[in-house]
Enzyme design. Structure first.
Site, short mmCIF file in Angstrom:
data_model
loop_
_atom_site.label_atom_id
_atom_site.label_comp_id
_atom_site.label_asym_id
_atom_site.label_seq_id
_atom_site.Cartn_x
_atom_site.Cartn_y
_atom_site.Cartn_z
N ASN A 24 5.06 19.87 15.11
CA ASN A 24 4.35 19.03 14.14
C ASN A 24 4.61 19.57 12.73
O ASN A 24 4.22 20.69 12.43
CB ASN A 24 2.84 19.08 14.43
CG ASN A 24 2.04 18.15 13.53
OD1 ASN A 24 2.56 17.16 13.04
ND2 ASN A 24 0.78 18.48 13.32
N HIS A 54 3.23 29.99 21.83
CA HIS A 54 2.43 29.39 22.90
C HIS A 54 2.95 29.92 24.23
O HIS A 54 4.09 30.39 24.33
CB HIS A 54 2.54 27.86 22.89
CG HIS A 54 2.03 27.22 21.65
ND1 HIS A 54 0.70 27.21 21.30
CD2 HIS A 54 2.68 26.55 20.66
CE1 HIS A 54 0.55 26.57 20.14
NE2 HIS A 54 1.73 26.16 19.74
N ASN A 75 -5.16 29.57 10.65
CA ASN A 75 -5.72 28.92 11.84
C ASN A 75 -5.91 29.93 12.98
O ASN A 75 -5.49 29.73 14.10
CB ASN A 75 -4.87 27.73 12.28
CG ASN A 75 -3.45 28.12 12.65
OD1 ASN A 75 -2.93 29.13 12.19
ND2 ASN A 75 -2.82 27.30 13.47
N HIS A 135 0.19 21.46 4.58
CA HIS A 135 0.80 20.87 5.78
C HIS A 135 0.94 19.37 5.49
O HIS A 135 -0.01 18.61 5.65
CB HIS A 135 -0.10 21.11 6.99
CG HIS A 135 0.44 20.56 8.28
ND1 HIS A 135 0.90 21.36 9.30
CD2 HIS A 135 0.58 19.29 8.71
CE1 HIS A 135 1.31 20.62 10.30
NE2 HIS A 135 1.12 19.34 9.97
N ASP A 186 7.64 28.89 10.49
CA ASP A 186 6.47 28.30 11.16
C ASP A 186 6.36 28.88 12.58
O ASP A 186 6.11 28.15 13.55
CB ASP A 186 6.55 26.78 11.19
CG ASP A 186 5.23 26.12 11.62
OD1 ASP A 186 4.21 26.85 11.75
OD2 ASP A 186 5.22 24.89 11.84
N ARG A 214 -1.86 34.49 15.92
CA ARG A 214 -2.87 34.20 16.96
C ARG A 214 -3.91 35.29 17.15
O ARG A 214 -4.56 35.35 18.20
CB ARG A 214 -2.18 33.93 18.30
CG ARG A 214 -1.04 32.93 18.29
CD ARG A 214 -1.45 31.58 17.78
NE ARG A 214 -0.39 30.59 18.00
CZ ARG A 214 -0.31 29.45 17.33
NH1 ARG A 214 -1.22 29.14 16.41
NH2 ARG A 214 0.67 28.59 17.59
#
Length: 482
Positions: A310, A341, A92, A214, A337, A62
């Site tokens: 996901n 959060h 990402n 993915h 993974d 992040r």
């Protein structure tokens, strides 16, 4: 320096002593944390195992853009705590890690990069330790976006990140750039889009890097479609959303010869397709994650959105099929993974809460309980899945403990004398990555004790077996709970 007495080598059962210096900024836990004289201790390591350090080719730190969830500092600390010496950071980030020069300072995350004196996210992460004056207790590679901005409209431009690949000569590259190369391509978080598929496969072929895919796509739904989704009253995601991507990309691998690595595979149908592709000799590999091995979608009824991810958790039949795919070798490696959060975000409900859980600090224990205690694989095979095979995917070699011993042992010792690995005497320690494991000890997962900023895990309170006790990188101990 700490000396570990009577520790077992993971794949030979040879019992040795190990002398290892303590890193200046080592993270110490437990009763000896911060204690004077730790580096002079002699530790009885009888019953413990010395293995190559774990590697995770699928983490999200992040940073930049969402450091309220995780940062390079906390993500790397979590890695060391979990026994990981090497990780691959997914693209990402915010801005996305696509190699493009940042021109809009007002864009989310842009100011973090530009204020550090860097112009793009790759350079920002490669120089993170020096620019932020921190020590990062894990080695890391970078995964570049498959598409610009991860938007799925246009493939990234090879010339914008080519020089960051390993082995590409460039006189302007400094030591930090060499230490943190781009070793894979992915739009992780979403599958490569039909609009960019041909161009991305061409990019992977030209660069000779694996496409880390993915392998799941859906436009609606929040959890696995089935009895649990109906009980919750939440829109479901059909299982074939994963298989469609797997089948599509297997066909492209057959056509192009590109190595496709499928992330977090979770369904029996996908494993069958991957088995068939491997039997055909196609260049495909795959991973799964601890949560798909140990949880089914029934866990949503207990853990709520802490079990929302996901691809979603699947049926109990799929969970068992995932364990069998590990046992029969269809699964090449295990990856976490790691997806941090905030708890506030996770409390938004099934429709709005973000997908993902953290995993670095309890992965070994969860996998050991499920796979080794469950009778699917051996201790040795679990280490291969968490160390040797992930390192191979990233283009590296895991530390060969026996070869290191053979090279460094004093030839004048008595033939039957116990061998000593003295890491202070090793001339080239750059590539060394080791972990000290208690393969049988039981412990309870406590997210409040994690080094990660995040706490979003369904495994809190679980009693698991097997725990990393120390992590050694470059010949020095960077983490210990011994």
């Amino acid at each position: 320096m700490p000396t570990l007495r009577n520790i077992k080598v993971w794949n030979t059962d040879e019992v040795i002593d190990v002398k290892v210096p303590l890193a200046a900024d080592a993270l110490l836990e437990g009763e000896r944390s911060g204690a004077d004289g730790f580096d002079a201790l002699e530790i009885d390591a009888t019953g413990l195992t010395l293995a190559p350090g774990f590697a995770d080719p699928h983490v999200h730190f992040r940073d930049p853009g969402q450091t309220y969830k995780e940062s390079m500092v906390t993500g790397c600390a979590a890695s060391a705590s979990g026994g990981y010496t090497d990780v691959l950071i997914m693209p990402n980030t915010v801005p996305a890690m696509d190699g493009e020069t940042i021109v809009d300072r007002d864009a989310p995350g842009a100011d973090e990069v530009l204020s550090s004196g860097r112009n793009d996210v790759i350079d920002f992460l490669q120089h993170y330790a020096a620019d932020h004056d921190v020590t990062l207790p894990v080695r890391y590679d970078l995964c570049v976006c498959a598409s610009k901005g991860r938007a799925g409209h246009e493939a990234t431009e090879f010339e914008h990140w080519r020089r960051h690949m390993p082995g590409v000569a460039d006189e302007t590259k400094d030591a930090d750039q060499l230490a943190h190369p781009v070793t894979a391509i992915s739009d992780d978080g979403s599958a490569v889009t039909p609009a960019t598929l041909d161009a991305v496969f061409a990019l992977a072929k030209e660069s000779s890097l694996p496409l880390i895919e993915h392998c799941e796509h859906h436009d609606t739904g929040a959890v696995n479609e089935g009895p649990v989704s109906r009980k919750l009253g939440v829109p479901g995601i059909p299982e074939d959303t994963e298989l469609k991507i797997v089948a599509r990309d297997i066909a492209k691998a057959r056509e192009t010869g590109v190595h496709v690595h499928f992330q977090h595979v979770s369904t029996a149908g996908s494993f069958e397709a991957i088995r068939a592709a491997k039997a055909e000799g196609l260049p495909v590999t795959c991973e799964t994650a601890p949560h798909y091995l140990s949880l089914s979608d029934e866990a949503l009824l207990t853990y709520g959105t802490l079990a929302k991810m996901n691809p979603p958790l699947r049926s109990e039949e799929d969970r068992k099929a995932t364990c069998e795919a590990v046992a029969d070798g269809t699964v090449d490696l295990l990856a976490t993974d790691h997806a941090p959060h905030t708890m506030a975000e996770k409390e938004l409900g099934f429709l709005d809460a973000p997908n993902g859980i953290i995993g670095l600090e309890c992965a070994y224990g969860v996998c050991h309980r499920t796979l080794v205690d469950g009778g699917y694989i051996s201790d040795e095979r679990l280490i291969e899945l968490m160390s040797v095979e992930p390192m191979r995917l990233m283009g590296h070699e895991a530390t060969d403990v026996t070869a290191l011993l053979d090279r460094e042992t004093d030839a004048s010792r008595e033939p039957d004398a116990k061998r000593v690995l003295d890491l202070t005497q090793v001339k080239d320690t750059v590539g060394i990555g080791l972990v000290v494991l208690d393969t049988s000890g039981e412990w309870t997962v406590d997210p409040d004790a994690f080094h990660s900023k995040a706490r979003n895990t369904p495994f809190g309170g679980w009693k698991v077996t097997g725990r990393p006790l120390a992590t050694i990188i470059g010949g020095a101990m960077v983490f210990s709970r011994l």
